[in-house]
Design an enzyme around this catalytic site. Sequence first.
Site, PDB file in Angstrom:
ATOM      1  N   GLY A  55      29.097  91.825  19.056  1.00  0.00           N
ATOM      2  CA  GLY A  55      29.502  93.107  19.632  1.00  0.00           C
ATOM      3  C   GLY A  55      28.993  93.253  21.036  1.00  0.00           C
ATOM      4  O   GLY A  55      27.889  93.761  21.255  1.00  0.00           O
ATOM      5  N   THR A  56      29.770  92.808  21.999  1.00  0.00           N
ATOM      6  CA  THR A  56      29.318  92.860  23.381  1.00  0.00           C
ATOM      7  C   THR A  56      30.487  92.488  24.273  1.00  0.00           C
ATOM      8  O   THR A  56      31.542  92.093  23.776  1.00  0.00           O
ATOM      9  CB  THR A  56      28.153  91.874  23.577  1.00  0.00           C
ATOM     10  OG1 THR A  56      27.610  92.064  24.863  1.00  0.00           O
ATOM     11  CG2 THR A  56      28.650  90.451  23.478  1.00  0.00           C
ATOM     12  N   THR A  57      30.298  92.654  25.578  1.00  0.00           N
ATOM     13  CA  THR A  57      31.254  92.072  26.520  1.00  0.00           C
ATOM     14  C   THR A  57      30.468  91.360  27.606  1.00  0.00           C
ATOM     15  O   THR A  57      29.638  91.982  28.281  1.00  0.00           O
ATOM     16  CB  THR A  57      32.127  93.145  27.187  1.00  0.00           C
ATOM     17  OG1 THR A  57      32.638  94.009  26.193  1.00  0.00           O
ATOM     18  CG2 THR A  57      33.257  92.508  27.957  1.00  0.00           C
ATOM     19  N   LYS A  88      21.434  91.628  28.963  1.00  0.00           N
ATOM     20  CA  LYS A  88      22.232  90.560  28.376  1.00  0.00           C
ATOM     21  C   LYS A  88      22.404  89.382  29.315  1.00  0.00           C
ATOM     22  O   LYS A  88      23.075  88.405  28.954  1.00  0.00           O
ATOM     23  CB  LYS A  88      23.605  91.096  27.968  1.00  0.00           C
ATOM     24  CG  LYS A  88      23.488  92.107  26.848  1.00  0.00           C
ATOM     25  CD  LYS A  88      24.805  92.430  26.227  1.00  0.00           C
ATOM     26  CE  LYS A  88      24.635  93.589  25.270  1.00  0.00           C
ATOM     27  NZ  LYS A  88      25.880  94.006  24.649  1.00  0.00           N
TER      28      LYS A  88
END
Lengths: 272, 249
Positions: A55-57, A88
């Site tokens: 769950g990330t971009t 991140k």
Amino acid sequence: MKLDTSGLESFVPLSAPIDDLCPDLSAPPTFDLPRSADFDGFQKDAIQMVKPAKGTTTLAFIFKEGVMVAADSRASMGGYISSQTVKKIIEINPYMIGTMAGGAADCQFWHRNLGIKCRLHELANKRRISVAGASKLLANILYSYRGMGLSVGTMIAGWDETGPGLYYVDSEGGRLKGTRFSVGSGSPYAYGVLDNGYRYDMSVEEAAELARRAIYHATFRDAASGGVASVYYVGPSGWKKLSGDDVGELHFRYYPVAPSPTEQEMAEVSPA
Amino acid sequence: MARYDRAITVFSPDGHLFQVEYALEAVRKGNAAVGVRGTDTIVLGVEKKATPKLQDSRSVRKIVSLDNHIALACAGLKADARILINRARIECQSHRLTVEDPVTVEYITRYIAGLQQKYTQSGGVRPFGLSTLIVGFDPYTGVPALYQTDPSGTFSAWKANATGRNSNSMREFLEKNYKETSGQETVKLAIRALLEVVESGGKNIEIAVMTREKGLRQLEEAEIDAIVAEIEAEKAAAEAAKKAPSKEI
């Protein structure tokens, strides 16, 4: 239920000495099968359950001036947002950075481990390791842990003797060289904006703005992405953090709110 | 499975590792080998003992390549050499696989020396009885390099060096006559050093030349004979000049 594989039997010697070197070959080879209707696919569900969704971009692309790397900063546990301020983009060494997608602990630990290996390589060989070499070291380590539940979807971006380098490495053991990557649940949205606006000969500011917009649009539509859009640039003299903008503020920057006529009237009337 | 827990190479009271020194003795009995580094050429030369008539001389190559850009010559126990060379070749490929780059000469020398050292500090094994001369070009900078390792596991870089039988005389010759050379001059220097201790003639010398572009090339006997003839001619001319009375004072 034991499958009868006597059809696969090979030639059996008449005398069957039983010791370590020559196992008894007279019994047909058999193996147990799982007791379920669909014994080909029953494990797929189990694997999907333990496979954590990333769950990330995050995104990275190579352009004329170097590599642009950007990521969001949201960590989610199911529907609960556990943090809006996760770093991140991990600094491996002054000229190489990695992005985090998947398990935060896995990414942080293995990136730090990669940094150690890169430094040892430098000390032993009196020259910096190439981005290809560093990403290969990481990919080989992740491959050796394949199937044990590591969840890492990372991009290694850096500048070495051959110029800008960008590799995608994941916990399945895959490693891809490329010029444009986006990883995470918000990547489809980011790819849409990135692929549309990408040109090889952009300036650093243009590329940073493209990366920022792509992350913003991914956070707009993807629930698991949000927080702060960080943008890093990797050039000949190493990496540099260019910006970290809250995506909520970015929204109003891209789509400023003009008050509609009715709202304006009501604002004038209310004091009276 | 028998475990070897007794070390063979142990210290003597006065701090010597006799097994290593005996290994160096074995090297001193091996055939002569010389290496010379030029600016764009590196030459390895080995003494070739007279081949028995029935032996196929092509099966006894004494100068081998470890990779496209690295070559090795050694003096000492040839059987030990084979093992060391195989391990080095595997390491060259393994390095290409893990970091997607060819090895540098220094890296592979460090690896071979490390291997030789490991066998001086392990149970149940004896040291390798050979010294190696490793040559090659740095794959990134193109700089030529010559390294030597010995049974103790030490290594160092050289402009020119010799090992094996009569290596002291060859080294003395090189110290007196070394200068920066290139191309054919480097080859001649190496052959002249070898000729100090070896019977002259193409069939007693094996020469390999390494260049950045063409890699390793073994010289044919005829080529070596031609260069030897050149050297002898030069030597004769120098002798004649010395004997003739000098008219200018």
